[in-house]
Structures are given as structure tokens and as C-alpha cells.
Design a protein around this motif. Structure first.
Motif, PDB file in Angstrom:
ATOM      1  N   LEU A 144     108.611  37.426  19.458  1.00 35.43           N
ATOM      2  CA  LEU A 144     108.346  37.049  20.922  1.00 35.43           C
ATOM      3  C   LEU A 144     109.704  37.240  21.824  1.00 35.43           C
ATOM      4  O   LEU A 144     109.810  36.959  23.060  1.00 35.43           O
ATOM      5  N   SER A 145     110.565  37.351  21.249  1.00 27.45           N
ATOM      6  CA  SER A 145     112.076  37.649  21.865  1.00 27.45           C
ATOM      7  C   SER A 145     111.972  38.855  22.853  1.00 27.45           C
ATOM      8  O   SER A 145     111.557  39.708  22.505  1.00 27.45           O
ATOM      9  N   ARG A 146     112.547  38.594  23.735  1.00 35.21           N
ATOM     10  CA  ARG A 146     112.678  39.863  24.784  1.00 35.21           C
ATOM     11  C   ARG A 146     113.908  40.905  24.246  1.00 35.21           C
ATOM     12  O   ARG A 146     115.050  40.234  24.276  1.00 35.21           O
ATOM     13  N   ARG A 147     113.523  41.929  24.231  1.00 33.72           N
ATOM     14  CA  ARG A 147     114.695  43.033  23.965  1.00 33.72           C
ATOM     15  C   ARG A 147     115.430  43.703  25.284  1.00 33.72           C
ATOM     16  O   ARG A 147     114.959  44.061  26.113  1.00 33.72           O
ATOM     17  N   ALA A 148     116.834  43.349  24.981  1.00 31.34           N
ATOM     18  CA  ALA A 148     117.481  43.636  26.283  1.00 31.34           C
ATOM     19  C   ALA A 148     117.687  45.250  26.230  1.00 31.34           C
ATOM     20  O   ALA A 148     117.891  45.871  25.283  1.00 31.34           O
ATOM     21  N   PRO A 149     117.603  45.863  27.457  1.00 32.75           N
ATOM     22  CA  PRO A 149     117.684  47.289  27.771  1.00 32.75           C
ATOM     23  C   PRO A 149     119.179  47.642  27.004  1.00 32.75           C
ATOM     24  O   PRO A 149     120.142  46.736  27.299  1.00 32.75           O
ATOM     25  N   ALA A 150     119.582  48.737  26.880  1.00 36.62           N
ATOM     26  CA  ALA A 150     120.889  49.353  26.401  1.00 36.62           C
ATOM     27  C   ALA A 150     121.896  49.039  27.760  1.00 36.62           C
ATOM     28  O   ALA A 150     121.337  49.499  29.020  1.00 36.62           O
ATOM     29  N   GLY A 151     122.740  48.599  27.443  1.00 33.58           N
ATOM     30  CA  GLY A 151     123.767  48.076  28.460  1.00 33.58           C
ATOM     31  C   GLY A 151     123.660  46.885  29.146  1.00 33.58           C
ATOM     32  O   GLY A 151     124.634  46.564  29.947  1.00 33.58           O
ATOM     33  N   ALA A 152     122.548  46.246  29.025  1.00 36.78           N
ATOM     34  CA  ALA A 152     122.265  45.015  29.679  1.00 36.78           C
ATOM     35  C   ALA A 152     123.076  43.784  28.824  1.00 36.78           C
ATOM     36  O   ALA A 152     123.198  44.120  27.397  1.00 36.78           O
ATOM     37  N   ALA A 153     123.232  42.791  29.471  1.00 33.38           N
ATOM     38  CA  ALA A 153     123.885  41.459  28.657  1.00 33.38           C
ATOM     39  C   ALA A 153     122.875  40.896  27.696  1.00 33.38           C
ATOM     40  O   ALA A 153     121.691  41.039  28.216  1.00 33.38           O
ATOM     41  N   VAL A 154     123.124  40.768  26.589  1.00 40.90           N
ATOM     42  CA  VAL A 154     122.367  39.939  25.590  1.00 40.90           C
ATOM     43  C   VAL A 154     121.757  38.769  25.908  1.00 40.90           C
ATOM     44  O   VAL A 154     122.976  37.744  26.036  1.00 40.90           O
ATOM     45  N   LEU A 155     120.741  38.284  25.890  1.00 36.94           N
ATOM     46  CA  LEU A 155     120.464  36.978  26.208  1.00 36.94           C
ATOM     47  C   LEU A 155     120.324  36.093  24.989  1.00 36.94           C
ATOM     48  O   LEU A 155     119.650  36.359  24.033  1.00 36.94           O
ATOM     49  N   ARG A 156     120.971  35.020  24.949  1.00 43.00           N
ATOM     50  CA  ARG A 156     121.006  34.250  23.566  1.00 43.00           C
ATOM     51  C   ARG A 156     119.753  33.676  23.463  1.00 43.00           C
ATOM     52  O   ARG A 156     119.385  32.954  24.407  1.00 43.00           O
ATOM     53  N   GLU A 157     119.202  33.682  22.235  1.00 40.22           N
ATOM     54  CA  GLU A 157     117.722  33.267  22.041  1.00 40.22           C
ATOM     55  C   GLU A 157     117.683  31.708  21.892  1.00 40.22           C
ATOM     56  O   GLU A 157     116.783  30.997  22.265  1.00 40.22           O
ATOM     57  N   ASP A 158     118.851  30.967  21.498  1.00 39.61           N
ATOM     58  CA  ASP A 158     119.102  29.824  21.393  1.00 39.61           C
ATOM     59  C   ASP A 158     118.805  28.941  22.773  1.00 39.61           C
ATOM     60  O   ASP A 158     118.154  28.057  23.060  1.00 39.61           O
TER      61      ASP A 158
END
Length: 209
Positions: free
Chosen positions: A11-25
């Protein structure tokens, strides 16, 4: 039903290449905060500020993930619906119905669900998007489970051919929802056993009669 926070990594959203990674916590903390905020103040009074404060994050963290509170709630409802419910396989119609009632009763008695579901149903009349999301969360998955239960019961000879899964779902879930969410009454000892027996009798007799 809206009863548990989604933890499935799919269910986690995958960040596009070059985008900031959103912390799942952080995402999980925001989703938990949404449930709590809905239960506390309702959708109409809920705000991004209140959600962020309850989650212990800044508003920017929320807006990075969702553009509005409506988008946030729709995503949350859809994520919960995607988790689904297990299909009972007890080997008998009564056992399957009793198992469904057990799971449903725990879900509907959850402190958050008992306040969030009625509020979202009210909002569904004003927001078609919420209406569709709730239909998916509360109905579509249960219809699939009811279809399996009915199909297996027909194969065992416990129900007649042509038994209607939608009618079965009404008989199983309707009385329980009325008692726990609308009337907000307690469940006496043996209530689920009695309700299962009544639902099974109605499923057997109503379609054939």
C-alpha cells in the motif's frame, strides 16, 4: 470496514526517480492521526493542521502526500478496503456465518470505527467521492465473501440453487450493524450464535419458499 491501519507494504506509495523518499513511519503516523481526528471532531471540522498536530509532524509532511483532507480520507478508506477480510472456511454454512459475525462485531465495536463510520456515511451524502469509496470499503469486498460462502453452501447442499449472495449479506450484516452502530446496544451472551442461526434459517427458507 474502517477498523485498522493498513500496514501492507504494497500500500506504500513508490516515489518517482529523483523525488524525495517519503518516510513510511511518518505516513503511518498521519494515517493513524486521521482516524483519531475523524473520531474526535468529524470530517467537517477535521483540518490538515489538526491532523499534523496529532501526528507530530508539520503540515508540509501531510501536503507532500495528499493535496487535501478529502484526498487523504479517500486514500485511507481505499487502503483499508484493499486489506480485505478473510473468507471463512469452517465447512458449514452456520460456521461460516458465525465466523463472519464474529469478525464484523469486533470491527464495528472498535472505538474509532464506531465513531468514524457513521460520520463518513453522513458526509457521503455531500461528497460523491466519499460515497463511492465507502461503497468499495464496506460493500464490495463483503459481497465477494458472501458470494463464496453462498457458493460453497450450495455445493454442500445447504442452500438451494439460485440463492442470492446480496440477500445473504443483508441477513448477516444488517441486524448487527443496526444494533452496534445505529442503536449502539450491547451484545448479550449468545447473541451472535442466535443471529447466525436466524440468518441461516432465513437464507434456507426465504429463497426456496
Amino acid at each position: 470496514m474502517l477498523v485498522a491501519m493498513p500496514t501492507d507494504p504494497r500500500l506504500s506509495r513508490r516515489a518517482p526517480a529523483g523525488a524525495a523518499v517519503l518516510r513510511e513511519d511518518v505516513t503511518d503516523a498521519i494515517r493513524s492521526a486521521v482516524f483519531e481526528e475523524l473520531a474526535a471532531v468529524g470530517f467537517a471540522r477535521m483540518s490538515i493542521e489538526g491532523i499534523a498536530r496529532r501526528a507530530g509532524v508539520g503540515k508540509t509532511a501531510v501536503y507532500r502526500r495528499w493535496k487535501s483532507k478529502l484526498a487523504l480520507v479517500l486514500d485511507l478508506v481505499s487502503a483499508v478496503a484493499a486489506q480485505g477480510l478473510p473468507v471463512p472456511a469452517t465447512g458449514s454454512l452456520h460456521g461460516d456465518v458465525r465466523a463472519l459475525l464474529e469478525v464484523a462485531s469486533h470491527a464495528l465495536r472498535h472505538p474509532l470505527a464506531s465513531r468514524v463510520i457513521p460520520d463518513l456515511l453522513v458526509e457521503a451524502a455531500r461528497h460523491p467521492e466519499i460515497s463511492e469509496a465507502i461503497k468499495t470499503a464496506l460493500l464490495d469486498g463483503r459481497q465477494g465473501i458472501a458470494a463464496v460462502v453462498v457458493r460453497e453452501a450450495v455445493a454442500r447442499g445447504e442452500l438451494p440453487e439460485g440463492s442470492d449472495p446480496d440477500r445473504a449479506l443483508d441477513l448477516i450484516a444488517g441486524p448487527l450493524y443496526w444494533r452496534l452502530v445505529v442503536v449502539r446496544g450491547d451484545l448479550p451472551a449468545g447473541y451472535l450464535d442466535d443471529l447466525a442461526a436466524v440468518a441461516v434459517d432465513a437464507m434456507r427458507g426465504g429463497r426456496a419458499g
